[in-house]
Each structure stands twice: as C-alpha cells, then as structure tokens.
Design a protein around this motif. Structure first.
Motif, short mmCIF file in Angstrom:
data_model
loop_
_atom_site.label_atom_id
_atom_site.label_comp_id
_atom_site.label_asym_id
_atom_site.label_seq_id
_atom_site.Cartn_x
_atom_site.Cartn_y
_atom_site.Cartn_z
N ALA A 5 0.84 -1.20 0.00
CA ALA A 5 0.00 0.00 0.00
C ALA A 5 0.87 1.25 0.00
N GLU A 6 0.23 2.39 -0.27
CA GLU A 6 0.87 3.70 -0.20
C GLU A 6 0.11 4.56 0.81
N LEU A 7 0.85 5.24 1.67
CA LEU A 7 0.27 6.14 2.66
C LEU A 7 0.84 7.53 2.43
N ASP A 8 -0.03 8.47 2.10
CA ASP A 8 0.40 9.85 1.87
C ASP A 8 0.00 10.70 3.07
N LEU A 9 1.00 11.33 3.70
CA LEU A 9 0.79 12.13 4.90
C LEU A 9 1.10 13.59 4.62
N ASP A 10 0.43 14.45 5.35
CA ASP A 10 0.72 15.87 5.29
C ASP A 10 1.94 16.20 6.14
N THR A 11 2.08 15.49 7.25
CA THR A 11 3.18 15.70 8.17
C THR A 11 3.38 14.44 9.00
N LEU A 22 -3.41 12.15 4.10
CA LEU A 22 -3.97 12.66 2.84
C LEU A 22 -4.61 11.53 2.03
N ALA A 23 -4.00 10.35 2.06
CA ALA A 23 -4.57 9.22 1.30
C ALA A 23 -3.90 7.92 1.74
N LEU A 24 -4.67 6.84 1.69
CA LEU A 24 -4.14 5.49 1.81
C LEU A 24 -4.63 4.74 0.59
N ARG A 25 -3.69 4.30 -0.23
CA ARG A 25 -4.04 3.64 -1.48
C ARG A 25 -3.41 2.25 -1.53
N PRO A 26 -4.07 1.31 -2.19
CA PRO A 26 -3.44 0.00 -2.37
C PRO A 26 -2.31 0.08 -3.37
N GLY A 27 -1.41 -0.89 -3.33
CA GLY A 27 -0.38 -0.98 -4.35
C GLY A 27 -1.00 -1.26 -5.71
N PRO A 28 -0.22 -1.16 -6.78
CA PRO A 28 -0.78 -1.33 -8.13
C PRO A 28 -1.43 -2.69 -8.32
N GLY A 29 -2.71 -2.66 -8.69
CA GLY A 29 -3.44 -3.89 -8.95
C GLY A 29 -3.87 -4.65 -7.73
N ALA A 30 -3.67 -4.07 -6.53
CA ALA A 30 -4.01 -4.76 -5.29
C ALA A 30 -5.32 -4.23 -4.72
N PRO A 31 -6.00 -5.01 -3.87
CA PRO A 31 -7.20 -4.51 -3.19
C PRO A 31 -6.80 -3.56 -2.07
#
Length: 422
Positions: A5-11, A22-31
């Motif tokens: 997964a990817e976790l995008d933080l402001d700080t 800011l966002a928590l996204r799965p890795g490419p093609g993952a749930p």
C-alpha cells in the motif's frame, strides 16, 4: 503474504484524528489494505520518504494504524523540499519485451498515464517467436505507441534499437514487468534540465506484490531499492564512502528505472550488445552503461521521486536464476569494460583486491534486511537469512560471466550499432 500500500501524509507530527492522512491507497493492482501485515510506502505530500511494515489489527482502521506507525518510526524524518521543475525535455520511453504481452499491457497502461507533458513510447520486440506483441500494440495502442522489432536477442541490443529510433533528447528505459508511478517520467527527466552535466538518472524501484516467499526474501534483503535520499555521483568528486567508485555500479540504480541524455548514451557507444538478459552474459548491460557514463565525465543522479513498482519473480527457481544472473552480469560487465575501454584497466586493477572482497561479502551476506519496520522474515523476525545456495550460485555466476561475455561477443562482432546502419 504481505499487502502492499501507499500512505500519503501531510506531516509526521502528531495530529488529532486523521488530519495528517492525505490518502491510503493499495499498491498497483491490489485490493485496499485490510487487517494483517502491510508493506507500505510512506509519502509526505506526495514525495516518497520511506517504507515500513506494520500489522493492522482486525477491525482497526488501516489508515490510522499505519499513520501512527509512520509517526513512531519516522518522526525525525524531514519532509523533502519543494520539487523545482524547469522546462522538461521531450523524452522517449523505451520498453524492451519478449513474449510477455500480458505484462507489457499493464506496463503500457501505466506509461500512458504519465503527467509528463511531452513524451513518446517505443516498444522494442526482441527476437520474437510469435506475433503477440505486435498484435497487442496494433490492436490496443497503435495511435499512442511505436512498435519496432529487433532480431538480435538480448536486452542491450533491444535498448540500442530503441535508442536508434527514438526522437527525444532524453531516453528513458523501463521493463515490461513494472507499473510506473504517474509522476515517474517527470521526476526522471527533470534533472537533465537542471544540470547540463547530468548524463544519467536512475530512480526508486519497489515491489508491486509480496505474495510469495521468494518475493519476500528478495525484498527483505534490499530488493532493487537504493534508498530515499537523492544523490549525485560526480566523477570529478569521487564519493569518500565508496573506494571502488565507479565500478560499484550496482549502487547507482537498475535497468528497470533509468534514463540517459541521448547524445551522452550514443557518445559512449550505447549499451554493449554482448551483455544483458537474453545473451550468454546473462546481465550487466545497465551496470556497463552506468560506469561508461561516469568514466566519460558525466554526472549520474539518483532520485527517489522517480518511482516504479516491480513485479518480483515468484518462485524459488526464479530466485536461483536471478542470483546466478546477478553474479554473471557483474563480471560480464567488468569484462566488457576492459575489452571495450582498456584505458579503465589501471583504475580497475588498483581497486580489484577490495572489489573482490566486496563482491564476496555481498554474496555471503546479501544485506541485513531493512531493519526494524522492514519486510519481515520468517515468523516476523525482520531478519530472513539469505540461503547459502543462492550465495554459491551468485559466485558461480561470477566465474561464468567472462566466458558468457566472450561467447556473446562472438555472436555480435562486426554488427554496426543501430544508429550507424545504412
């Protein structure tokens, strides 16, 4: 199995609730990530700064758990400065492939989503035995992707063919088994506009999946990542922490994520067609180019902002083949340098004793893992021993590399470079 997964933080500072996420996204093609172990790329306002592994308890909010873990582990990490982008040069992306149309489609879809304002994509079909790649490009990507065939087998020969037909000032190279971040090409090409002495730029490579023991083992010992700190390698100022410079080419980057100033790459004669996957040399094409670029006086820049997600090999046999290929490619590269650039021999000879010791230590201890928060080994120990048989295979590959290079060189001797053909 680990989720990616990817976790995008402001700080990374403490904040109440979800204010910093800011966002928590799965890795490419993952749930989307759920309960269990998660390998996560941490970003600060979009910029990659670290990876870590955490466990999300059943019923917990993954974003809250992973953000708290990131603040605990990375609290002292400073956010990267603002990304300064000048006028981006037109860039050609070369993707060499052979009989992997399904993987290629995934890679091309990600490349077509790039935020770079001016680029082209060139697919090089290397010594094909079927029409699958040609038909894929013709049926799905005909208006957006250029197709060219290279009959000489080998990754370096395919890359040279792509460099010959590309029309841009910057030539970027990636593989058919990656998914590129949308900002990849912009970040990879920007340094060429910032510094006219830059001849090569490399970027960050992270695992797209960690679903098998072989994938986890490789990543737990470093994988292809070269860290999260940007660095410029300048032959005029050799790095004090690298007495083998520039022959430790593996630390500069990998062929799945690299770009060259076109005139600089052609100026060194391109890639040596007797190296690379698909030849008896088994590899070394990227390492050869990195050393030649530096030896020619150009700078090399590594930037973690240029990110691709790589689909690691899945089986133990894949990993064995890879270990052998690493060893063979390393010594094939060194052999190619001495054959094609004899003037480098004194410098290489002076570094050879320490280089051999370094290579042996590298194969015996392929790394100490990523430490606390890295990819865990068996039973979550954070240290997964590198099997001795893989170290032995790597050393066997080192012995075979010069022989493989000699065999491959006989096959291509006398062939002109593609941009010299009439």
């Amino acid at each position: 199995m680990l989720q990616v997964a990817e976790l995008d933080l402001d700080t990374l500072d403490e904040r109440p609730g979800d204010a910093a996420v800011l966002a928590l996204r799965p890795g490419p093609g993952a749930p989307p990530p759920t309960a269990g172990e998660v390998f996560v790329l941490v970003r600060l306002r979009g910029r990659p700064v670290a990876t870590l592994t955490g466990t999300v308890p059943e019923g917990a909010d993954p974003a809250r758990v992973l953000a708290a873990l990131a603040r605990e582990r990375l609290g002292g990490t400073r956010a990267p400065g603002p990304e300064l982008l000048g006028d981006l040069p037109r860039t050609s992306v070369v993707v060499a492939t052979r009989e992997r149309a399904d993987q290629l489609a995934r890679a091309l879809d990600s490349l077509l989503a790039q935020d770079h304002p001016d680029f082209e994509i060139v697919v090089v079909d290397n010594a094909p035995v079927t029409d699958a790649t040609r038909e894929l490009v013709a049926n799905k990507y005909a208006d957006r992707v250029r197709y060219v065939r290279e009959p000489v087998p080998g990754l370096a020969a395919a890359h040279n063919r792509g460099a010959a037909v590309a029309d841009a000032a910057v030539l970027a190279f990636t593989d058919d088994d990656v998914v590129t971040d949308p900002h990849w090409l912009t970040a990879l090409s920007a340094p060429f506009a910032d510094d006219p002495r830059i001849g090569c730029v490399t970027g960050l490579i992270l695992p797209a999946r960690l679903t098998t023991p072989a994938q986890i083992l490789l990543e737990s010992h470093g994988g292809f990542a070269k860290g999260f700190s940007a660095r410029t390698y300048d032959p005029a100022r050799p790095p004090a922490d690298d007495p083998l410079f520039p022959f430790t080419a593996g630390r500069f980057g990998s062929g799945a994520n690299m770009a060259f100033r076109a005139r600089a790459l052609r100026g060194i004669g391109g890639f040596d067609p007797a190296t690379g996957t698909g030849t008896p040399a088994r590899g070394g094409d990227d390492l050869y180019a990195f050393v030649r670029i530096l030896a020619a006086g150009h700078r090399l820049r590594y930037t973690p902002d240029a990110l691709v997600w790589h689909h690691h090999r899945e089986t133990p046999q894949d990993l064995r083949n890879q270990a052998y290929g690493y060893g063979a490619g390393l010594t094939a590269c060194l052999t190619a340098l001495l054959v094609r650039r004899p003037a480098l021999f004194p410098a290489l000879l002076a570094r050879l004793p320490r280089g051999l010791a370094h290579a042996r230590a590298m194969t015996a201890h392929r790394g100490q893992g990523q430490g606390p928060g890295g990819v865990p080994g068996e039973h979550g120990t954070n240290s997964h021993p590198w099997p001795r048989d893989l170290s032995r295979l790597e050393r066997r590959g080192m012995l075979r590399g010069p022989i493989g290079y000699a065999m491959a060189r006989r096959r291509v001797r006398g062939m002109p470079l593609p941009w010299e053909e009439r």
